[in-house]
Motif scaffolding. Structure first.
Motif, PDB file in Angstrom:
ATOM      1  N   GLN A  39      -1.320 -15.146   0.843  1.00 54.19           N
ATOM      2  CA  GLN A  39      -0.750 -14.002   1.538  1.00 54.19           C
ATOM      3  C   GLN A  39      -1.839 -13.035   1.968  1.00 54.19           C
ATOM      4  N   THR A  40      -1.556 -12.329   3.048  1.00 57.26           N
ATOM      5  CA  THR A  40      -2.438 -11.243   3.462  1.00 57.26           C
ATOM      6  C   THR A  40      -1.997  -9.975   2.732  1.00 57.26           C
ATOM      7  N   LEU A  41      -2.772  -8.928   2.882  1.00 56.58           N
ATOM      8  CA  LEU A  41      -2.415  -7.658   2.247  1.00 56.58           C
ATOM      9  C   LEU A  41      -1.126  -7.065   2.802  1.00 56.58           C
ATOM     10  N   SER A  42      -0.711  -7.494   3.991  1.00 60.22           N
ATOM     11  CA  SER A  42       0.503  -6.926   4.588  1.00 60.22           C
ATOM     12  C   SER A  42       1.752  -7.334   3.818  1.00 60.22           C
ATOM     13  N   ARG A  43       1.749  -8.497   3.242  1.00 62.26           N
ATOM     14  CA  ARG A  43       2.894  -9.027   2.499  1.00 62.26           C
ATOM     15  C   ARG A  43       4.192  -8.957   3.317  1.00 62.26           C
ATOM     16  N   GLY A  44       4.030  -9.055   4.649  1.00 63.41           N
ATOM     17  CA  GLY A  44       5.190  -9.056   5.531  1.00 63.41           C
ATOM     18  C   GLY A  44       5.606  -7.692   6.066  1.00 63.41           C
ATOM     19  N   TRP A  45       4.891  -6.632   5.694  1.00 60.06           N
ATOM     20  CA  TRP A  45       5.251  -5.283   6.129  1.00 60.06           C
ATOM     21  C   TRP A  45       4.652  -4.935   7.490  1.00 60.06           C
ATOM     22  N   GLY A  46       3.736  -5.730   8.006  1.00 58.55           N
ATOM     23  CA  GLY A  46       3.133  -5.476   9.312  1.00 58.55           C
ATOM     24  C   GLY A  46       1.732  -6.055   9.358  1.00 58.55           C
ATOM     25  N   THR A  54      -6.194  -1.104  -2.980  1.00 57.46           N
ATOM     26  CA  THR A  54      -5.871  -0.382  -4.207  1.00 57.46           C
ATOM     27  C   THR A  54      -5.509   1.066  -3.903  1.00 57.46           C
ATOM     28  N   TYR A  55      -4.844   1.676  -4.853  1.00 58.41           N
ATOM     29  CA  TYR A  55      -4.483   3.085  -4.739  1.00 58.41           C
ATOM     30  C   TYR A  55      -5.733   3.945  -4.650  1.00 58.41           C
ATOM     31  N   GLU A  56      -6.730   3.627  -5.454  1.00 61.17           N
ATOM     32  CA  GLU A  56      -7.978   4.391  -5.456  1.00 61.17           C
ATOM     33  C   GLU A  56      -8.682   4.303  -4.105  1.00 61.17           C
ATOM     34  N   GLU A  57      -8.705   3.104  -3.520  1.00 61.73           N
ATOM     35  CA  GLU A  57      -9.302   2.935  -2.190  1.00 61.73           C
ATOM     36  C   GLU A  57      -8.508   3.737  -1.155  1.00 61.73           C
ATOM     37  N   GLY A  58      -7.179   3.726  -1.257  1.00 60.84           N
ATOM     38  CA  GLY A  58      -6.342   4.480  -0.333  1.00 60.84           C
ATOM     39  C   GLY A  58      -6.602   5.972  -0.417  1.00 60.84           C
ATOM     40  N   LEU A  59      -6.746   6.490  -1.637  1.00 63.40           N
ATOM     41  CA  LEU A  59      -7.041   7.919  -1.802  1.00 63.40           C
ATOM     42  C   LEU A  59      -8.379   8.279  -1.176  1.00 63.40           C
ATOM     43  N   ALA A  60      -9.391   7.454  -1.421  1.00 60.41           N
ATOM     44  CA  ALA A  60     -10.724   7.730  -0.873  1.00 60.41           C
ATOM     45  C   ALA A  60     -10.711   7.691   0.646  1.00 60.41           C
ATOM     46  N   ARG A  61     -10.045   6.690   1.218  1.00 67.49           N
ATOM     47  CA  ARG A  61     -10.003   6.582   2.679  1.00 67.49           C
ATOM     48  C   ARG A  61      -9.174   7.700   3.302  1.00 67.49           C
ATOM     49  N   SER A  62      -8.118   8.116   2.613  1.00 74.21           N
ATOM     50  CA  SER A  62      -7.310   9.221   3.094  1.00 74.21           C
ATOM     51  C   SER A  62      -8.135  10.505   3.126  1.00 74.21           C
ATOM     52  N   LYS A  66      -8.977  12.006   6.661  1.00 76.19           N
ATOM     53  CA  LYS A  66      -8.025  13.108   6.822  1.00 76.19           C
ATOM     54  C   LYS A  66      -6.667  12.629   7.342  1.00 76.19           C
ATOM     55  N   LYS A  67      -6.320  11.385   7.004  1.00 85.51           N
ATOM     56  CA  LYS A  67      -5.004  10.831   7.324  1.00 85.51           C
ATOM     57  C   LYS A  67      -4.200  10.736   6.027  1.00 85.51           C
ATOM     58  N   PRO A  68      -2.885  10.915   6.105  1.00 89.42           N
ATOM     59  CA  PRO A  68      -2.085  10.766   4.888  1.00 89.42           C
ATOM     60  C   PRO A  68      -2.030   9.299   4.443  1.00 89.42           C
ATOM     61  N   LEU A  69      -1.880   9.115   3.151  1.00 88.87           N
ATOM     62  CA  LEU A  69      -1.707   7.785   2.556  1.00 88.87           C
ATOM     63  C   LEU A  69      -0.210   7.548   2.376  1.00 88.87           C
ATOM     64  N   MET A  70       0.249   6.399   2.841  1.00 87.74           N
ATOM     65  CA  MET A  70       1.645   6.008   2.655  1.00 87.74           C
ATOM     66  C   MET A  70       1.648   4.846   1.676  1.00 87.74           C
ATOM     67  N   VAL A  71       2.336   5.029   0.541  1.00 84.40           N
ATOM     68  CA  VAL A  71       2.354   4.016  -0.512  1.00 84.40           C
ATOM     69  C   VAL A  71       3.756   3.432  -0.610  1.00 84.40           C
ATOM     70  N   MET A 104      -2.571   2.873   4.789  1.00 89.65           N
ATOM     71  CA  MET A 104      -1.397   2.156   4.306  1.00 89.65           C
ATOM     72  C   MET A 104      -1.716   1.308   3.073  1.00 89.65           C
ATOM     73  N   LEU A 105      -0.800   1.363   2.104  1.00 90.45           N
ATOM     74  CA  LEU A 105      -0.914   0.579   0.875  1.00 90.45           C
ATOM     75  C   LEU A 105       0.466   0.110   0.476  1.00 90.45           C
ATOM     76  N   ASN A 106       0.592  -1.181   0.174  1.00 93.96           N
ATOM     77  CA  ASN A 106       1.835  -1.639  -0.434  1.00 93.96           C
ATOM     78  C   ASN A 106       1.498  -2.285  -1.771  1.00 93.96           C
ATOM     79  N   LEU A 107       2.257  -1.914  -2.771  1.00 95.11           N
ATOM     80  CA  LEU A 107       1.995  -2.342  -4.142  1.00 95.11           C
ATOM     81  C   LEU A 107       3.165  -3.148  -4.687  1.00 95.11           C
ATOM     82  N   VAL A 108       2.845  -4.261  -5.311  1.00 94.49           N
ATOM     83  CA  VAL A 108       3.866  -5.050  -5.998  1.00 94.49           C
ATOM     84  C   VAL A 108       3.739  -4.861  -7.513  1.00 94.49           C
TER      85      VAL A 108
END
Length: 173
Positions: A39-46, A54-62, A66-71, A104-108
């Motif tokens: 599977q890709t990181l999209s897991r079918g979401w786009g 990871t959440y930590e990577e999303g926070l750093a990139r956000s 200066k873009k919001p993180l959507m989890v 963008m981050l999707n977590l299972v």
């Protein structure tokens, strides 16, 4: 010395053979004729969305962009998650905003940050985090007992919350 080289060659060949067998087997190991594709990181979401791992990577990139993180918290086997994923992936407006305006981050699996489950560890749930690393508790769905969940018929609410995450972000910075 020759024995050592022979042993290394055999171990290498055995490792390659095992790797090839794993690729050719399906996860249920009953149909070796079909090839299992990871599977890709999209897991079918786009698939056209750039997803962080990871959440930590999303926070750093956000914070940096200066873009919001959507989890998006979901489970692969959950029928509610599957239905929301289908509606999310088929909405051109959501896909465009996700590509252009959000990290963008999707977590299972659950995040180690307790702020990511302000009202429980149910799925699916979608939370927004601004670049100051603040969870946007004000951007909720329409359910009082599962404030951050969305159903396929709630896509317009999700779109509005995505717009609010962008608008409020610009006025707050």
């Amino acid at each position: 010395m020759h024995a050592f080289l022979l042993l290394c060659s055999l171990l290498l060949c055995n490792g390659v053979t095992l790797s090839v067998q794993k690729i050719q087997m399906l996860p249920d190991e009953e149909s070796p004729a079909q090839i299992w594709i990871p599977q890709t990181l999209s897991r079918g979401w786009g698939d056209d969305i750039e997803w962080v791992q990871t959440y930590e990577e999303g926070l750093a990139r956000s914070k940096h962009s200066k873009k919001p993180l959507m989890v998006i918290h979901h489970l692969e086997e959950c029928p509610y998650s599957q239905a929301l994923r289908k509606a999310f992936a088929s909405s051109p407006e959501i896909q465009q905003m996700a590509q252009e305006d959000f990290i963008m981050l999707n977590l299972v699996h659950s995040s180690s940050d307790d702020n990511m489950a302000p009202d429980g560890h149910y799925v699916p749930r979608i939370l927004f985090v601004d670049p100051s690393m603040t969870v946007r508790a004000d951007l909720t769905g329409r359910y009082g007992n599962r404030m951050y969940t969305y159903e396929p018929e709630d896509i317009s609410t999700l779109i509005e919350n995505m717009r609010q995450a962008k608008l409020l972000l610009h006025t707050e910075l």
